[in-house]
Motif scaffolding. Structure first.
Motif, PDB file in Angstrom:
ATOM      1  N   LYS A 311       0.821  -1.214   0.000  1.00 42.39           N
ATOM      2  CA  LYS A 311       0.000   0.000   0.000  1.00 42.39           C
ATOM      3  C   LYS A 311       0.854   1.263   0.000  1.00 42.39           C
ATOM      4  O   LYS A 311       0.567   2.226  -0.724  1.00 42.39           O
ATOM      5  CB  LYS A 311      -0.937  -0.004   1.207  1.00 42.39           C
ATOM      6  N   SER A 312       1.896   1.277   0.801  1.00 41.71           N
ATOM      7  CA  SER A 312       2.736   2.480   0.883  1.00 41.71           C
ATOM      8  C   SER A 312       3.407   2.779  -0.458  1.00 41.71           C
ATOM      9  O   SER A 312       3.555   3.943  -0.842  1.00 41.71           O
ATOM     10  CB  SER A 312       3.791   2.331   1.984  1.00 41.71           C
ATOM     11  N   ALA A 313       3.809   1.731  -1.180  1.00 43.54           N
ATOM     12  CA  ALA A 313       4.416   1.928  -2.503  1.00 43.54           C
ATOM     13  C   ALA A 313       3.395   2.493  -3.486  1.00 43.54           C
ATOM     14  O   ALA A 313       3.711   3.370  -4.294  1.00 43.54           O
ATOM     15  CB  ALA A 313       4.979   0.606  -3.020  1.00 43.54           C
ATOM     16  N   LEU A 314       2.156   1.990  -3.420  1.00 48.96           N
ATOM     17  CA  LEU A 314       1.096   2.493  -4.292  1.00 48.96           C
ATOM     18  C   LEU A 314       0.800   3.957  -3.999  1.00 48.96           C
ATOM     19  O   LEU A 314       0.684   4.786  -4.919  1.00 48.96           O
ATOM     20  CB  LEU A 314      -0.169   1.648  -4.115  1.00 48.96           C
ATOM     21  N   VAL A 315       0.704   4.296  -2.726  1.00 54.79           N
ATOM     22  CA  VAL A 315       0.425   5.679  -2.337  1.00 54.79           C
ATOM     23  C   VAL A 315       1.550   6.603  -2.793  1.00 54.79           C
ATOM     24  O   VAL A 315       1.311   7.694  -3.339  1.00 54.79           O
ATOM     25  CB  VAL A 315       0.209   5.779  -0.811  1.00 54.79           C
ATOM     26  N   ALA A 316       2.802   6.173  -2.607  1.00 53.68           N
ATOM     27  CA  ALA A 316       3.946   6.985  -3.039  1.00 53.68           C
ATOM     28  C   ALA A 316       3.942   7.185  -4.552  1.00 53.68           C
ATOM     29  O   ALA A 316       4.213   8.282  -5.055  1.00 53.68           O
ATOM     30  CB  ALA A 316       5.251   6.318  -2.588  1.00 53.68           C
ATOM     31  N   HIS A 317       3.618   6.136  -5.281  1.00 52.63           N
ATOM     32  CA  HIS A 317       3.559   6.208  -6.749  1.00 52.63           C
ATOM     33  C   HIS A 317       2.473   7.195  -7.187  1.00 52.63           C
ATOM     34  O   HIS A 317       2.714   8.058  -8.046  1.00 52.63           O
ATOM     35  CB  HIS A 317       3.260   4.810  -7.305  1.00 52.63           C
ATOM     36  N   LEU A 318       1.309   7.091  -6.566  1.00 49.92           N
ATOM     37  CA  LEU A 318       0.212   7.981  -6.930  1.00 49.92           C
ATOM     38  C   LEU A 318       0.533   9.421  -6.549  1.00 49.92           C
ATOM     39  O   LEU A 318       0.192  10.365  -7.269  1.00 49.92           O
ATOM     40  CB  LEU A 318      -1.077   7.505  -6.249  1.00 49.92           C
ATOM     41  N   ARG A 319       1.233   9.593  -5.430  1.00 54.06           N
ATOM     42  CA  ARG A 319       1.608  10.949  -5.007  1.00 54.06           C
ATOM     43  C   ARG A 319       2.529  11.603  -6.050  1.00 54.06           C
ATOM     44  O   ARG A 319       2.381  12.792  -6.375  1.00 54.06           O
ATOM     45  CB  ARG A 319       2.312  10.890  -3.643  1.00 54.06           C
ATOM     46  N   LYS A 320       3.453  10.824  -6.612  1.00 58.99           N
ATOM     47  CA  LYS A 320       4.337  11.354  -7.664  1.00 58.99           C
ATOM     48  C   LYS A 320       3.547  11.741  -8.909  1.00 58.99           C
ATOM     49  O   LYS A 320       3.814  12.766  -9.548  1.00 58.99           O
ATOM     50  CB  LYS A 320       5.394  10.307  -8.028  1.00 58.99           C
ATOM     51  N   ILE A 321       2.569  10.917  -9.261  1.00 59.49           N
ATOM     52  CA  ILE A 321       1.761  11.209 -10.449  1.00 59.49           C
ATOM     53  C   ILE A 321       0.957  12.486 -10.239  1.00 59.49           C
ATOM     54  O   ILE A 321       0.916  13.362 -11.121  1.00 59.49           O
ATOM     55  CB  ILE A 321       0.821  10.024 -10.770  1.00 59.49           C
ATOM     56  N   LEU A 322       0.326  12.624  -9.087  1.00 61.18           N
ATOM     57  CA  LEU A 322      -0.473  13.811  -8.825  1.00 61.18           C
ATOM     58  C   LEU A 322       0.403  15.065  -8.778  1.00 61.18           C
ATOM     59  O   LEU A 322      -0.012  16.137  -9.242  1.00 61.18           O
ATOM     60  CB  LEU A 322      -1.244  13.646  -7.512  1.00 61.18           C
ATOM     61  N   ALA A 323       1.610  14.934  -8.247  1.00 60.92           N
ATOM     62  CA  ALA A 323       2.536  16.071  -8.220  1.00 60.92           C
ATOM     63  C   ALA A 323       2.940  16.468  -9.637  1.00 60.92           C
ATOM     64  O   ALA A 323       2.981  17.659  -9.971  1.00 60.92           O
ATOM     65  CB  ALA A 323       3.772  15.720  -7.392  1.00 60.92           C
ATOM     66  N   ARG A 324       3.203  15.478 -10.470  1.00 63.23           N
ATOM     67  CA  ARG A 324       3.583  15.771 -11.861  1.00 63.23           C
ATOM     68  C   ARG A 324       2.433  16.438 -12.606  1.00 63.23           C
ATOM     69  O   ARG A 324       2.656  17.356 -13.411  1.00 63.23           O
ATOM     70  CB  ARG A 324       4.003  14.484 -12.569  1.00 63.23           C
ATOM     71  N   ILE A 325       1.212  15.987 -12.344  1.00 61.24           N
ATOM     72  CA  ILE A 325       0.046  16.612 -12.986  1.00 61.24           C
ATOM     73  C   ILE A 325      -0.053  18.073 -12.575  1.00 61.24           C
ATOM     74  O   ILE A 325      -0.303  18.959 -13.403  1.00 61.24           O
ATOM     75  CB  ILE A 325      -1.244  15.844 -12.611  1.00 61.24           C
ATOM     76  N   SER A 326       0.172  18.347 -11.306  1.00 63.19           N
ATOM     77  CA  SER A 326       0.092  19.718 -10.802  1.00 63.19           C
ATOM     78  C   SER A 326       1.191  20.595 -11.388  1.00 63.19           C
ATOM     79  O   SER A 326       1.004  21.812 -11.548  1.00 63.19           O
ATOM     80  CB  SER A 326       0.187  19.723  -9.269  1.00 63.19           C
ATOM     81  N   GLU A 327       2.324  19.982 -11.734  1.00 66.82           N
ATOM     82  CA  GLU A 327       3.468  20.752 -12.237  1.00 66.82           C
ATOM     83  C   GLU A 327       3.475  20.894 -13.754  1.00 66.82           C
ATOM     84  O   GLU A 327       4.345  21.556 -14.310  1.00 66.82           O
ATOM     85  CB  GLU A 327       4.769  20.067 -11.790  1.00 66.82           C
ATOM     86  N   GLY A 328       2.552  20.275 -14.419  1.00 64.11           N
ATOM     87  CA  GLY A 328       2.560  20.400 -15.892  1.00 64.11           C
ATOM     88  C   GLY A 328       1.934  19.225 -16.596  1.00 64.11           C
ATOM     89  O   GLY A 328       1.462  19.332 -17.723  1.00 64.11           O
ATOM     90  N   GLY A 329       1.978  18.071 -15.967  1.00 65.98           N
ATOM     91  CA  GLY A 329       1.220  16.944 -16.477  1.00 65.98           C
ATOM     92  C   GLY A 329       1.932  16.034 -17.446  1.00 65.98           C
ATOM     93  O   GLY A 329       3.163  16.025 -17.541  1.00 65.98           O
ATOM     94  N   PHE A 330       1.136  15.275 -18.187  1.00 68.50           N
ATOM     95  CA  PHE A 330       1.601  14.249 -19.109  1.00 68.50           C
ATOM     96  C   PHE A 330       1.124  14.584 -20.524  1.00 68.50           C
ATOM     97  O   PHE A 330       0.057  15.177 -20.696  1.00 68.50           O
ATOM     98  CB  PHE A 330       1.015  12.878 -18.736  1.00 68.50           C
ATOM     99  N   ASP A 331       1.889  14.165 -21.488  1.00 67.73           N
ATOM    100  CA  ASP A 331       1.446  14.231 -22.877  1.00 67.73           C
ATOM    101  C   ASP A 331       0.647  12.954 -23.156  1.00 67.73           C
ATOM    102  O   ASP A 331       1.223  11.859 -23.231  1.00 67.73           O
ATOM    103  CB  ASP A 331       2.646  14.323 -23.818  1.00 67.73           C
ATOM    104  N   LEU A 332      -0.652  13.081 -23.285  1.00 66.06           N
ATOM    105  CA  LEU A 332      -1.518  11.912 -23.448  1.00 66.06           C
ATOM    106  C   LEU A 332      -1.704  11.501 -24.900  1.00 66.06           C
ATOM    107  O   LEU A 332      -2.296  10.441 -25.157  1.00 66.06           O
ATOM    108  CB  LEU A 332      -2.891  12.195 -22.816  1.00 66.06           C
TER     109      LEU A 332
END
Length: 361
Positions: A311-332
């Motif tokens: 669970k902690s690894a999943l939460v950390a992974h999701l936290r990185k994704i949400l931070a990246r989205i806030s900083e500029g996001g992904f090219d989809l």
């Protein structure tokens, strides 16, 4: 002129089955025209009783049998009136349809050879499907039924290789059996439907786009969501929504999240990508072949027996994704291009129209 007899699944507004009823017949007609094939597509409907989907499913298990039974009764009337011609094609949009055997029966006894294509969504061959969760010792008929259905179809069509592999292994179907075909799903209309929603302002929403069923693991999603107080973790079907309302919710979401144990395609996640949401999916099922690696997380993180230790690894992974989205996001856009063939019916239309095309040439 040859006929394509189309047997749709009963429509539900919240599911893609309603969209198929709006689009599929016309898509086959357009595909025939593009291939220079002269054919007529005849949709055979059934009686739709008022129904409430069985808990954990998107069909009413009694109602769907009323629908299919009346549907095949109408097919029998077409045979009786000699409207079914030698060389016609029947397309069962749900391969788990006992009526296929009645079509074979009428075809053989009336000496009217037809070709039959069936689209497999799930079944007992998938251990996480509704049927698959019934132990074989309590439902030996289910495996036998799937073998009989497979024997009745000229083409068993699947959306992805993952489901083909699962089906072949469960039913001991050899790899060189050409009756199995990977076709994607005929959902090319989705891109046009969701295009208008791309301009909707985003909110800090992580969306669970699936139906509420045990194999979707909704409680796991909610538990992870409690680690992110600044984000809304929303279960789409927790509130009754029209399709337009659902699309609006997708468009406002920044992330679509899956921890499913069973999927045919994970249509909600694709809809999310089309609407500008970042997909977060497990490295299992059809997701493995569909999504770029950057959007997948290790499967064991959301498996029931290994979730807590990861669970902690999943939460950390999701936290990185949400931070990246806030900083500029992904090219989809590369993700959309990779997903598009899985939501195109072109390979299916090739299977349906193959013999017509050969005659025309």
């Amino acid at each position: 002129m040859m006929n394509v007899w189309l047997l749709p699944i009963e429509g539900h507004e919240q599911r893609y089955t309603d969209q198929w009823r709006q689009h599929l017949r016309m898509q086959i007609e357009h595909a025939a025209a593009d291939r220079g094939v002269t054919t007529r597509v005849i949709e055979v409907d059934g009686d739709m009783p008022e129904q409430m989907p069985t808990e954990g499913a998107f069909l009413d298990f009694a109602g769907t049998n009323v629908f299919k039974s009346t549907q095949i009764a109408r097919v029998a009337e077409h045979f009786q009136r000699k409207e079914v011609q030698p060389g016609d094609v029947f397309v069962f949009t749900d391969a788990w349809h006992p009526g296929v055997h009645q079509v074979r029966y009428m075809s053989a006894l009336r000496k009217v050879p037809v070709r039959i294509v069936g689209l497999w969504h799930a079944g007992h061959y998938d251990p996480e499907d509704f049927l698959g969760r019934i132990p074989l010792k309590y439902a030996p008929w289910a495996e036998a039924m799937e073998r009989a259905l497979f024997a009745a179809y000229d083409v068993s069509a699947f959306a992805t290789q993952a489901h083909i592999d699962m089906f072949r292994e469960a039913l001991k179907v050899s790899k060189d059996d050409m009756r199995v075909a990977k076709v994607g799903w005929p959902m090319e209309y989705l891109a046009d439907e969701l295009q208008p929603f791309l301009g909707v302002p985003k909110e800090n929403i992580v969306l669970f786009p699936h139906r509420r069923a045990p194999e979707k693991q909704e409680s796991m999603f909610k538990e992870v969501g409690r680690e992110f107080p600044d984000w809304q973790f929303v279960v789409a079907q927790e509130t009754k929504r029209s399709k337009a309302d659902y699309h609006d919710l997708l468009a406002r979401s920044r992330v679509v999240f899956s921890c499913s144990l069973q999927e045919t395609l994970g249509i909600g996640c694709y809809e999310g990508v089309l609407a500008g949401a970042v997909p977060v999916v497990p490295q299992r099922l059809s997701y493995q072949e569909m999504y770029p690696k950057e959007f997948q997380y290790p499967s064991e993180w959301t498996m029931p027996d290994t979730y807590q230790q990861n669970k902690s690894a999943l939460v950390a992974h999701l936290r990185k994704i949400l931070a990246r989205i806030s900083e500029g996001g992904f090219d989809l856009e590369p993700c959309r291009r990779q997903l598009a063939p899985f939501f195109s019916g072109e390979a299916l239309y090739d299977q349906i129209l193959a013999e017509f095309s050969a005659r025309s040439s």
